[in-house]
Motif scaffolding. Structure first.
Motif, short mmCIF file in Angstrom:
data_model
loop_
_atom_site.label_atom_id
_atom_site.label_comp_id
_atom_site.label_asym_id
_atom_site.label_seq_id
_atom_site.Cartn_x
_atom_site.Cartn_y
_atom_site.Cartn_z
N SER A 112 18.59 -44.55 3.22
CA SER A 112 17.81 -45.38 4.13
C SER A 112 17.74 -44.65 5.47
O SER A 112 18.19 -43.51 5.60
CB SER A 112 18.48 -46.76 4.30
N ASN A 113 17.20 -45.32 6.47
CA ASN A 113 17.10 -44.66 7.77
C ASN A 113 18.46 -44.54 8.46
O ASN A 113 18.57 -43.94 9.53
CB ASN A 113 16.11 -45.39 8.68
N ARG A 114 19.52 -45.10 7.84
CA ARG A 114 20.85 -45.02 8.42
C ARG A 114 21.92 -44.42 7.50
O ARG A 114 22.92 -43.90 7.98
CB ARG A 114 21.32 -46.43 8.83
N ILE A 115 21.74 -44.49 6.19
CA ILE A 115 22.80 -44.14 5.25
C ILE A 115 22.47 -42.85 4.50
O ILE A 115 21.39 -42.69 3.94
CB ILE A 115 23.05 -45.28 4.25
N VAL A 116 23.45 -41.91 4.49
CA VAL A 116 23.34 -40.64 3.77
C VAL A 116 24.59 -40.47 2.90
O VAL A 116 25.72 -40.69 3.37
CB VAL A 116 23.22 -39.44 4.73
N GLY A 117 24.41 -40.11 1.64
CA GLY A 117 25.52 -39.83 0.74
C GLY A 117 25.31 -38.51 0.05
O GLY A 117 24.19 -38.00 -0.03
N GLY A 118 26.41 -37.93 -0.47
CA GLY A 118 26.26 -36.65 -1.15
C GLY A 118 27.50 -36.21 -1.87
O GLY A 118 28.56 -36.86 -1.82
#
Length: 231
Positions: free
Chosen positions: A79-85
């Motif tokens: 989303s415009n706030r959440i990054v995962g990897g």
């Protein structure tokens, strides 16, 4: 046409150039990273002889030194706030300290290599600044070394502290900042626990087992290049 003539009469000329495009940071994609840092380890030890406790009181040992790290990973912006990897990396190091068996021998030992696989989840404080947590599995190695007499400092002929290698878990966090053209800057801290494992002291009689229980803390500063930044 009339509007154009009025604008010209007022001293304004219409512009033929398109509006300037603002580069939007894209966090989704594969990346490579490399950097340097500093690490410290500590280990509580006891000394055993064939399962019998020779020195039951725990002795604390420690070390410190530099490290270099390289890695690969993949991030996805949910989303415009959440990054995962997910990520994998390898560190070569010389985090050097000293151990002793609390009886009569001592030796240098260095945490010289570590690899890790893990996952991270982050919150975009701004479109260009990611604050994240990281967790995963890690495997490390401490080298062996000649044993010395604790009292005189003399090397004991043929006596050796064996190396240590074990797997464990790590947790940490960091901050990543987008610069330009796919380049990012990252600073990160980690804590790893590898559990207790015996290290043999051979070439002496009796043969001792040093129950080595290390934890390792590291801090790194890295450059990251994201291959998919322009897509």
């Amino acid at each position: 046409m009339a509007a154009s003539q009025v604008a010209s009469a007022d001293g304004y000329q219409p512009s033929d150039s398109a509006p300037a495009l603002v580069e939007v940071t894209r966090w989704t994609g594969f990346y490579a990273n490399a950097g340097v840092g500093y690490g410290m380890w500590s280990a509580s030890t006891t000394t055993h002889d064939g399962g019998r406790c020779v020195s039951c009181a725990k002795t604390d040992h420690s070390g410190k030194g530099w490290l270099g790290q390289v890695g690969l990973g993949y991030d996805y912006q949910f989303s415009n706030r959440i990054v995962g990897g997910v990520l994998v990396n390898y560190a070569f190091s010389d985090i050097q300290g000293r151990t002793n068996d609390a009886v009569f021998t001592t030796a240098k030992t260095s945490n010289d290599s570590t690899w890790a696989v893990g996952a991270r989840l982050g919150w975009l404080m701004t479109p260009d600044v990611l604050n994240y947590l990281i967790v995963g599995y890690t495997h490390t190695h401490f080298d062996g070394a000649p044993l010395h007499n604790s009292y005189t400092g003399d090397q004991l002929p043929g006596a050796q502290l064996h190396g240590y290698k074990a797997g464990g878990w790590f947790i940490g966090g960091g901050l990543e900042v987008a610069m330009r053209d796919g380049w990012f800057w990252r600073t990160e801290a980690r804590f790893a626990d590898y559990g207790k494992k015996a290290r043999l002291e051979t070439g002496i009689s009796p043969v001792f087992e040093l129950q080595f229980d290390p934890v390792v803390g590291t801090a790194t500063s890295e450059i990251v290049y994201k291959f998919d930044w322009g897509r």
